[in-house]
Design a protein around this motif. Structure first.
Motif, mmCIF file in Angstrom:
data_model
loop_
_atom_site.group_PDB
_atom_site.id
_atom_site.type_symbol
_atom_site.label_atom_id
_atom_site.label_comp_id
_atom_site.label_asym_id
_atom_site.label_seq_id
_atom_site.Cartn_x
_atom_site.Cartn_y
_atom_site.Cartn_z
ATOM 1 N N LEU A 181 39.334 40.629 34.642
ATOM 2 C CA LEU A 181 39.455 40.382 36.071
ATOM 3 C C LEU A 181 40.833 39.802 36.384
ATOM 4 O O LEU A 181 40.962 38.724 36.942
ATOM 5 C CB LEU A 181 38.347 39.436 36.543
ATOM 6 N N ARG A 182 41.845 40.523 35.989
ATOM 7 C CA ARG A 182 43.217 40.147 36.319
ATOM 8 C C ARG A 182 43.983 41.412 36.636
ATOM 9 O O ARG A 182 43.554 42.512 36.303
ATOM 10 C CB ARG A 182 43.889 39.370 35.185
ATOM 11 N N SER A 183 45.099 41.241 37.298
ATOM 12 C CA SER A 183 45.943 42.378 37.661
ATOM 13 C C SER A 183 47.320 42.175 37.062
ATOM 14 O O SER A 183 47.808 41.047 36.966
ATOM 15 C CB SER A 183 46.082 42.485 39.184
ATOM 16 N N ILE A 184 47.943 43.286 36.684
ATOM 17 C CA ILE A 184 49.311 43.276 36.178
ATOM 18 C C ILE A 184 50.072 44.290 37.011
ATOM 19 O O ILE A 184 49.630 45.436 37.160
ATOM 20 C CB ILE A 184 49.361 43.663 34.686
ATOM 21 N N GLU A 196 51.585 38.907 36.598
ATOM 22 C CA GLU A 196 50.182 38.869 36.200
ATOM 23 C C GLU A 196 49.474 37.931 37.169
ATOM 24 O O GLU A 196 49.893 36.783 37.353
ATOM 25 C CB GLU A 196 50.031 38.351 34.776
ATOM 26 N N LEU A 197 48.426 38.427 37.799
ATOM 27 C CA LEU A 197 47.672 37.651 38.779
ATOM 28 C C LEU A 197 46.232 37.488 38.313
ATOM 29 O O LEU A 197 45.581 38.468 37.936
ATOM 30 C CB LEU A 197 47.673 38.354 40.134
ATOM 31 N N VAL A 198 45.754 36.259 38.357
ATOM 32 C CA VAL A 198 44.361 35.963 38.053
ATOM 33 C C VAL A 198 43.793 35.270 39.281
ATOM 34 O O VAL A 198 44.330 34.261 39.740
ATOM 35 C CB VAL A 198 44.226 35.060 36.808
ATOM 36 N N THR A 199 42.720 35.841 39.815
ATOM 37 C CA THR A 199 42.088 35.280 41.009
ATOM 38 C C THR A 199 40.813 34.554 40.613
ATOM 39 O O THR A 199 39.958 35.119 39.924
ATOM 40 C CB THR A 199 41.752 36.390 42.024
ATOM 41 N N THR A 200 40.706 33.313 41.045
ATOM 42 C CA THR A 200 39.509 32.514 40.802
ATOM 43 C C THR A 200 38.985 32.041 42.151
ATOM 44 O O THR A 200 39.630 31.220 42.816
ATOM 45 C CB THR A 200 39.822 31.303 39.903
ATOM 46 N N VAL A 201 37.855 32.584 42.548
ATOM 47 C CA VAL A 201 37.249 32.213 43.820
ATOM 48 C C VAL A 201 36.638 30.821 43.659
ATOM 49 O O VAL A 201 35.872 30.583 42.728
ATOM 50 C CB VAL A 201 36.174 33.236 44.242
ATOM 51 N N ARG A 221 53.822 49.249 41.079
ATOM 52 C CA ARG A 221 52.663 49.694 40.287
ATOM 53 C C ARG A 221 51.715 48.521 40.134
ATOM 54 O O ARG A 221 52.137 47.369 40.126
ATOM 55 C CB ARG A 221 53.086 50.157 38.881
ATOM 56 N N LEU A 222 50.413 48.823 39.949
ATOM 57 C CA LEU A 222 49.414 47.778 39.779
ATOM 58 C C LEU A 222 48.329 48.289 38.843
ATOM 59 O O LEU A 222 47.825 49.404 39.024
ATOM 60 C CB LEU A 222 48.814 47.394 41.139
ATOM 61 N N TRP A 223 48.005 47.485 37.834
ATOM 62 C CA TRP A 223 46.984 47.845 36.846
ATOM 63 C C TRP A 223 45.974 46.717 36.722
ATOM 64 O O TRP A 223 46.281 45.564 36.997
ATOM 65 C CB TRP A 223 47.592 48.041 35.457
ATOM 66 N N ARG A 224 44.781 47.083 36.253
ATOM 67 C CA ARG A 224 43.776 46.099 35.870
ATOM 68 C C ARG A 224 43.392 46.425 34.428
ATOM 69 O O ARG A 224 42.904 47.523 34.153
ATOM 70 C CB ARG A 224 42.548 46.187 36.759
ATOM 71 N N PRO A 225 43.629 45.485 33.498
ATOM 72 C CA PRO A 225 43.219 45.737 32.114
ATOM 73 C C PRO A 225 41.710 45.973 32.027
ATOM 74 O O PRO A 225 40.937 45.315 32.732
ATOM 75 C CB PRO A 225 43.615 44.444 31.381
ATOM 76 N N VAL A 226 41.322 46.908 31.194
ATOM 77 C CA VAL A 226 39.913 47.272 31.038
ATOM 78 C C VAL A 226 39.094 46.033 30.669
ATOM 79 O O VAL A 226 39.451 45.285 29.766
ATOM 80 C CB VAL A 226 39.757 48.361 29.951
ATOM 81 N N GLY A 227 38.028 45.826 31.425
ATOM 82 C CA GLY A 227 37.101 44.740 31.140
ATOM 83 C C GLY A 227 37.599 43.358 31.529
ATOM 84 O O GLY A 227 36.979 42.360 31.174
#
Length: 115
Positions: A51-54, A7-12, A43-49
């Motif tokens: 700003l993170r990737s799984i 799980e990746l969360v990007t914070t600029v 595989r790469l997903w973004r949960p609806v709504g």
């Protein structure tokens, strides 16, 4: 290679030049394609709504995952990562390590026409 759920969360960082953000995001897309072609990004997903990737990623071990895979992402300095090592579940219907192919007519356990 082992598989990992990441799980990746990007914070600029505040005050970052928008041109730098665009440059890194473009480079990130290119690097993701390279890692997919190399079999590292499965595989790469973004949960609806959100700003993170799984994603499901592959590496020899967790150290290699961080060093040679995730560590090569242009946005990595701005990311937090949660890594979970995975193993196949015995009931996984798509287990690539399962020698049985239910469509194989030579498999005595496969459903098919009676002999």
């Amino acid at each position: 290679m082992r598989e990992f759920l990441v799980e990746l969360v990007t914070t600029v960082p505040e005050g970052t030049d928008p041109a730098e953000v665009r440059r890194r995001r473009s480079a990130e897309a290119d690097r993701a394609r390279e890692l997919a072609d190399a079999g590292r990004l499965v595989r790469l997903w973004r949960p609806v709504g959100e700003l993170r990737s799984i994603g499901v990623w592959r590496a020899a071990d967790e150290a290699e995952l961080h060093r040679e895979v995730l560590g090569t992402l242009p946005l990595r300095p701005w990311m937090s990562a949660t890594v979970t090592p995975l193993v196949s579940h015995p009931n996984d219907p798509n287990d690539p390590n399962d020698p049985k192919d239910p469509k194989d007519p030579n498999d005595p356990g496969a459903a098919g026409p009676a002999a």
